[in-house]
Design a protein around this motif. Structure first.
Motif: not given
Length: 113
Positions: A58-60, A67-69, A77-81
């Motif tokens: 889910x995204x703002x 953005x891609x989580x 690990x979690x990422x935010x591209x």
């Protein structure tokens, strides 16, 4: 003791990209909803993206399509591209384990115009 450690912030020009990473120690990762929040100077912290343990995201609205989580449950690990960055994306970005309300120490992202 659970720790969330972010990395990958920096200075980038508008239109550029950055990839943030958050390494989670402890046993909470696999069952937690993970998220990324940000706080701009003088503003309240806001949650920009979340991902459930099974991968639903889910995204703002302001970051949708840019953005891609993602998460790697094997690596905790979690990422935010972050692509097509804008100056208004500037702020301190924090990793969040939502179920336990635990936050990392943050990493600075600065987007110049």
């Amino acid at each position: 003791q659970v720790q969330l450690v972010e990395s990958g912030g920096g200075l980038v020009q508008a239109g550029g990209s950055l990839r943030l990473s958050c390494a989670v120690s402890g046993s909470i990762f696999s069952t937690n909803v993970m998220g990324w929040g940000r706080q701009a100077p003088g503003k309240q912290r806001e949650l920009v993206a979340t991902i459930l343990d099974e991968g639903t995201t889910n995204y703002l609205d302001s970051v949708k399509g840019r953005f891609t989580i993602s998460r790697d449950n094997a690596k905790n690990t979690v990422y935010l591209q972050m692509n097509s960055l804008k100056p208004e994306d500037t702020g301190v970005y924090y990793c969040n384990a939502l179920n336990d309300n635990i936050w990392g120490q943050g990493t600075q992202v600065t987007v110049s115009s």
